[in-house]
Design a protein around this motif. Structure first.
Motif, PDB file in Angstrom:
ATOM      1  N   GLY A   8      26.784 -14.956 -76.891  1.00 10.89           N
ATOM      2  CA  GLY A   8      26.859 -13.489 -76.944  1.00 10.89           C
ATOM      3  C   GLY A   8      25.489 -12.922 -76.626  1.00 10.89           C
ATOM      4  N   ALA A  10      24.079 -11.625 -74.068  1.00  8.86           N
ATOM      5  CA  ALA A  10      23.825 -10.447 -73.227  1.00  8.86           C
ATOM      6  C   ALA A  10      24.073  -9.147 -73.985  1.00  8.86           C
ATOM      7  CB  ALA A  10      24.711 -10.502 -71.983  1.00  8.86           C
ATOM      8  N   ILE A  13      22.810  -7.167 -79.746  1.00  9.98           N
ATOM      9  CA  ILE A  13      22.005  -8.049 -80.605  1.00  9.98           C
ATOM     10  C   ILE A  13      21.453  -9.198 -79.770  1.00  9.98           C
ATOM     11  CG2 ILE A  13      22.060  -9.691 -82.538  1.00  9.98           C
ATOM     12  CD1 ILE A  13      24.429  -7.964 -83.649  1.00  9.98           C
ATOM     13  N   PHE A  33      24.265 -17.881 -73.568  1.00  5.27           N
ATOM     14  CA  PHE A  33      25.658 -17.897 -73.123  1.00  5.27           C
ATOM     15  C   PHE A  33      26.315 -16.552 -73.390  1.00  5.27           C
ATOM     16  CE2 PHE A  33      30.176 -18.265 -73.966  1.00  5.27           C
ATOM     17  CZ  PHE A  33      30.606 -18.873 -72.798  1.00  5.27           C
ATOM     18  N   ASP A  34      27.108 -16.090 -72.432  1.00  8.11           N
ATOM     19  CA  ASP A  34      27.928 -14.879 -72.622  1.00  8.11           C
ATOM     20  C   ASP A  34      29.016 -14.916 -71.563  1.00  8.11           C
ATOM     21  OD1 ASP A  34      28.787 -11.983 -72.858  1.00  8.11           O
ATOM     22  OD2 ASP A  34      26.993 -11.853 -74.102  1.00  8.11           O
ATOM     23  N   VAL A  36      29.322 -12.288 -69.632  1.00 11.20           N
ATOM     24  CA  VAL A  36      28.712 -11.438 -68.587  1.00 11.20           C
ATOM     25  C   VAL A  36      27.184 -11.520 -68.652  1.00 11.20           C
ATOM     26  CG1 VAL A  36      30.550  -9.666 -68.476  1.00 11.20           C
ATOM     27  CG2 VAL A  36      28.721  -9.420 -70.164  1.00 11.20           C
ATOM     28  N   GLY A  78      30.994 -10.761 -79.809  1.00  7.90           N
ATOM     29  CA  GLY A  78      32.128 -10.027 -80.365  1.00  7.90           C
ATOM     30  C   GLY A  78      31.901  -8.543 -80.332  1.00  7.90           C
ATOM     31  N   VAL A  79      32.920  -7.801 -80.745  1.00 11.70           N
ATOM     32  CA  VAL A  79      32.791  -6.338 -80.672  1.00 11.70           C
ATOM     33  C   VAL A  79      32.166  -5.776 -81.948  1.00 11.70           C
ATOM     34  CG1 VAL A  79      34.641  -5.947 -79.009  1.00 11.70           C
ATOM     35  CG2 VAL A  79      35.190  -6.055 -81.441  1.00 11.70           C
ATOM     36  N   ASN A 119      30.948 -10.215 -86.889  1.00 16.55           N
ATOM     37  CA  ASN A 119      31.711  -9.697 -88.028  1.00 16.55           C
ATOM     38  C   ASN A 119      33.211  -9.844 -87.834  1.00 16.55           C
ATOM     39  OD1 ASN A 119      30.034  -8.639 -90.115  1.00 16.55           O
ATOM     40  ND2 ASN A 119      29.281  -7.099 -88.666  1.00 16.55           N
ATOM     41  N   VAL A 121      31.747 -11.245 -91.119  1.00 10.81           N
ATOM     42  CA  VAL A 121      31.121 -12.511 -91.508  1.00 10.81           C
ATOM     43  C   VAL A 121      31.880 -13.200 -92.652  1.00 10.81           C
ATOM     44  CG1 VAL A 121      29.036 -13.465 -92.616  1.00 10.81           C
ATOM     45  CG2 VAL A 121      28.816 -11.936 -90.655  1.00 10.81           C
ATOM     46  N   HIS A 177      29.096 -10.056 -96.815  1.00  6.77           N
ATOM     47  CA  HIS A 177      28.456  -9.099 -95.916  1.00  6.77           C
ATOM     48  C   HIS A 177      29.422  -7.987 -95.520  1.00  6.77           C
ATOM     49  CE1 HIS A 177      25.776  -7.371 -93.001  1.00  6.77           C
ATOM     50  NE2 HIS A 177      26.691  -7.509 -92.062  1.00  6.77           N
ATOM     51  N   ALA A 222      24.157  -1.782 -85.831  1.00  6.98           N
ATOM     52  CA  ALA A 222      22.767  -2.272 -85.847  1.00  6.98           C
ATOM     53  C   ALA A 222      22.586  -3.412 -84.840  1.00  6.98           C
ATOM     54  CB  ALA A 222      22.420  -2.759 -87.246  1.00  6.98           C
ATOM     55  N   THR A 223      21.600  -3.292 -83.998  1.00  8.75           N
ATOM     56  CA  THR A 223      21.312  -4.354 -83.028  1.00  8.75           C
ATOM     57  C   THR A 223      19.859  -4.829 -83.167  1.00  8.75           C
ATOM     58  OG1 THR A 223      20.793  -2.662 -81.359  1.00  8.75           O
ATOM     59  CG2 THR A 223      23.008  -3.605 -81.301  1.00  8.75           C
TER      60      THR A 223
HETATM   61  N1  LIG Z   1      25.837 -10.236 -89.585  1.00  8.68           N
HETATM   62  C1  LIG Z   1      25.305  -9.044 -89.502  1.00  8.68           C
HETATM   63  O1  LIG Z   1      24.521  -8.636 -90.365  1.00  8.68           O
HETATM   64  C2  LIG Z   1      25.595  -8.155 -88.345  1.00  8.68           C
HETATM   65  C3  LIG Z   1      26.637  -8.442 -87.481  1.00  8.68           C
HETATM   66  N2  LIG Z   1      26.909  -7.655 -86.400  1.00  8.68           N
HETATM   67  C4  LIG Z   1      28.028  -8.049 -85.544  1.00  8.68           C
HETATM   68  O2  LIG Z   1      27.538  -8.719 -84.377  1.00  8.68           O
HETATM   69  C5  LIG Z   1      28.506  -8.632 -83.326  1.00  8.68           C
HETATM   70  C6  LIG Z   1      27.849  -8.244 -82.009  1.00  8.68           C
HETATM   71  O3  LIG Z   1      27.325  -6.940 -82.079  1.00  8.68           O
HETATM   72  P1  LIG Z   1      26.588  -6.288 -80.805  1.00  8.68           P
HETATM   73  O4  LIG Z   1      25.638  -7.240 -80.224  1.00  8.68           O
HETATM   74  O5  LIG Z   1      26.125  -4.957 -81.221  1.00  8.68           O
HETATM   75  O6  LIG Z   1      27.832  -6.125 -79.800  1.00  8.68           O
HETATM   76  P2  LIG Z   1      27.791  -5.993 -78.203  1.00  8.68           P
HETATM   77  O7  LIG Z   1      29.140  -5.542 -77.774  1.00  8.68           O
HETATM   78  O8  LIG Z   1      26.605  -5.198 -77.780  1.00  8.68           O
HETATM   79  O9  LIG Z   1      27.541  -7.491 -77.716  1.00  8.68           O
HETATM   80  C7  LIG Z   1      28.482  -8.493 -77.920  1.00  8.68           C
HETATM   81  C8  LIG Z   1      28.356  -9.497 -76.798  1.00  8.68           C
HETATM   82  O10 LIG Z   1      29.330 -10.511 -77.023  1.00  8.68           O
HETATM   83  C9  LIG Z   1      29.834 -10.875 -75.759  1.00  8.68           C
HETATM   84  N3  LIG Z   1      31.104 -11.565 -75.857  1.00  8.68           N
HETATM   85  C10 LIG Z   1      32.343 -11.060 -76.038  1.00  8.68           C
HETATM   86  N4  LIG Z   1      33.245 -12.039 -76.020  1.00  8.68           N
HETATM   87  C11 LIG Z   1      32.561 -13.200 -75.857  1.00  8.68           C
HETATM   88  C12 LIG Z   1      32.936 -14.553 -75.761  1.00  8.68           C
HETATM   89  N5  LIG Z   1      34.212 -14.920 -75.829  1.00  8.68           N
HETATM   90  N6  LIG Z   1      31.969 -15.465 -75.583  1.00  8.68           N
HETATM   91  C13 LIG Z   1      30.668 -15.099 -75.521  1.00  8.68           C
HETATM   92  N7  LIG Z   1      30.259 -13.833 -75.596  1.00  8.68           N
HETATM   93  C14 LIG Z   1      31.200 -12.906 -75.758  1.00  8.68           C
HETATM   94  C15 LIG Z   1      29.923  -9.571 -74.992  1.00  8.68           C
HETATM   95  O11 LIG Z   1      30.018  -9.793 -73.576  1.00  8.68           O
HETATM   96  C16 LIG Z   1      28.628  -8.905 -75.403  1.00  8.68           C
HETATM   97  O12 LIG Z   1      27.570  -9.212 -74.515  1.00  8.68           O
HETATM   98  C17 LIG Z   1      29.543  -7.621 -83.826  1.00  8.68           C
HETATM   99  O13 LIG Z   1      30.674  -8.320 -84.304  1.00  8.68           O
HETATM  100  C18 LIG Z   1      28.840  -6.917 -84.975  1.00  8.68           C
HETATM  101  O14 LIG Z   1      29.735  -6.374 -85.911  1.00  8.68           O
HETATM  102  C19 LIG Z   1      26.154  -6.556 -86.130  1.00  8.68           C
HETATM  103  C20 LIG Z   1      25.079  -6.233 -86.939  1.00  8.68           C
HETATM  104  C21 LIG Z   1      24.748  -6.965 -88.129  1.00  8.68           C
END
Ligand SMILES: NC(=O)C1=CN([C@@H]2O[C@H](COP(=O)(O)OP(=O)(O)OC[C@H]3O[C@@H](n4cnc5c(N)ncnc54)[C@H](O)[C@@H]3O)[C@@H](O)[C@H]2O)C=CC1
Ligand SMILES: O=C([O-])CC(=O)C(=O)O
Length: 319
Positions: A8, A10, A13, A33-34, A36, A78-79, A119, A121, A177, A222-223
């Motif tokens: 993930g 790209a 985060i 890895f991603d 895209v 993930g989303v 998430n 988590v 979380h 949050a990113t």
């Molecule tokens: N544990 C924590 O404290 C936190 C967790 N998160 C979670 O982190 C996740 C990502 O958040 P963001 O980066 O903001 O989202 P984002 O949408 O900006 O980035 C997610 C990335 O995952 C990629 N992706 C989607 N399907 C994939 C797959 N099958 N294989 C590999 N990559 C794939 C997308 O292409 C995208 O580049 C979310 O689920 C969010 O809720 C966010 C903040 C804090």
């Protein structure tokens, strides 16, 4: 050779996290890895004059190569949430993504430390564990839910009230979380808060994620602070396992029996990290009367979240 794979990479985060990992001198190979954009992110980061060799991998057919030989796998794929959503609302999309990536890790780097950011988590960590069990490679000492952002937030918000140096403020945050499962142990601090201060702090730590989701107004969650927290957690794993530093401690969500008496098998607790991952999982702290109530609420919600993850893997295996 210390290879770290970011799945993930790209994303919101993934990019700043990869930047911070590229800046960690212990990392010698960084696999991005991603589905895209990883060739561009990798090309960009590869110009930075630090040891890590950066490679981009794109699409499912390249997942195995991204994972082979990895010492640590970090999963922020993930989303993210939009205003009005809970983390659990992400389950339907993210559970499948995490399960697929965990399957890749179980096949290609079963001994790696897996740090799950995606998430919810509370449910995605049991998903990874169940997938590893299916492949006969599960080791509870090596699979972590990254809750470090809660600890980072708690230190920031608490020091704003106490006036103490933020860098030396350390507030354990245990449980899970999301919302009520996030349990800050304010009673462990020497500062005595008024009930109103305590309630406001607990609320802000539990719902810090929502504060960012609201402020971003539809553009995600949050990113940058998460990238910082994720890099801190990976750095702790590397300090303990590569440098073999003693006394490396982080709160993290793991499969553990610390709260088994209350019916949950996953819980975030203070963990001493070692060469093989979890070295010691600290038992529950002694709770104040107020924290006892928060703990009961956390347990009730965690049970549902954990079971949902376990059921998801069982159901997809039965298909
Ligand atoms: N544990 C924590 O404290 C936190 C967790 N998160 C979670 O982190 C996740 C990502 O958040 P963001 O980066 O903001 O989202 P984002 O949408 O900006 O980035 C997610 C990335 O995952 C990629 N992706 C989607 N399907 C994939 C797959 N099958 N294989 C590999 N990559 C794939 C997308 O292409 C995208 O580049 C979310 O689920 C969010 O809720 C966010 C903040 C804090
Ligand atoms: O709130 C969210 O959805 C993202 C997250 O987990 C956090 O910022 O703690």
């Amino acid at each position: 050779m210390v290879k770290v794979a970011v799945l993930g990479a790209a994303g919101g985060i993934g990019q700043p996290l990869s930047l911070l990992l590229k800046a960690n001198p212990l990392v010698t190979e960084l696999a991005l890895f991603d589905i895209v954009n990883t060739p561009g992110v990798a090309a960009d980061l590869s110009h930075i004059n630090t040891p890590a060799k950066v490679t981009g991998y794109i699409g499912d057919e390249q997942l195995g190569d991204a994972l082979k030989g990895a010492h640590v796998v970090v999963i922020p794929a993930g989303v993210p949430r939009k205003p009005g959503m809970t983390r659990d609302d992400l389950f339907n999309i993210n559970a499948g993504i995490v399960k697929n990536l965990a399957t890749g890790a179980a096949k290609h780097c079963p001994k790696a430390f897996v740090a799950v950011i995606s998430n919810p988590v509370n449910s995605t960590v049991p998903i990874v564990a169940e997938v590893f069990k299916q492949h006969g490679v599960f080791d509870p000492k090596r699979i972590f839910g990254v809750t470090t952002l809660d600890i980072v937030r708690a230190a920031t918000f608490v020091s704003e009230i106490t006036g103490a140096d933020v860098a030396s403020t350390n507030v354990p945050v245990i449980g899970g979380h999301s919302g009520a499962t996030i349990l800050p142990i304010l009673s462990s601090l020497s500062h005595s808060f008024t009930d109103a201060q305590r309630d406001a702090l607990v609320q802000r730590i539990q719902y810090g994620g929502d504060e960012v989701v609201k402020a971003k107004n539809g553009a995600g969650s949050a990113t940058l602070s998460m990238a910082y927290a994720g890099a801190r957690f990976v750095s702790a794993l590397l300090d303990a396992s590569v440098l073999k530093k003693a006394g490396v401690k982080e709160c993290t969500y793991i499969k553990t029996d610390v709260a088994a008496a209350d019916g949950v098998e996953y819980f975030s607790t203070v963990v001493e990290l070692g060469v093989d991952g979890v070295a010691v999982a600290h038992p529950l702290p002694s709770f104040s009367e107020h924290e006892k109530k928060l703990y009961a609420a956390a347990i009730a919600e965690l049970k549902v979240n954990i079971q949902k993850g376990i059921d998801f893997v069982a159901k997809s295996a039965a298909l």
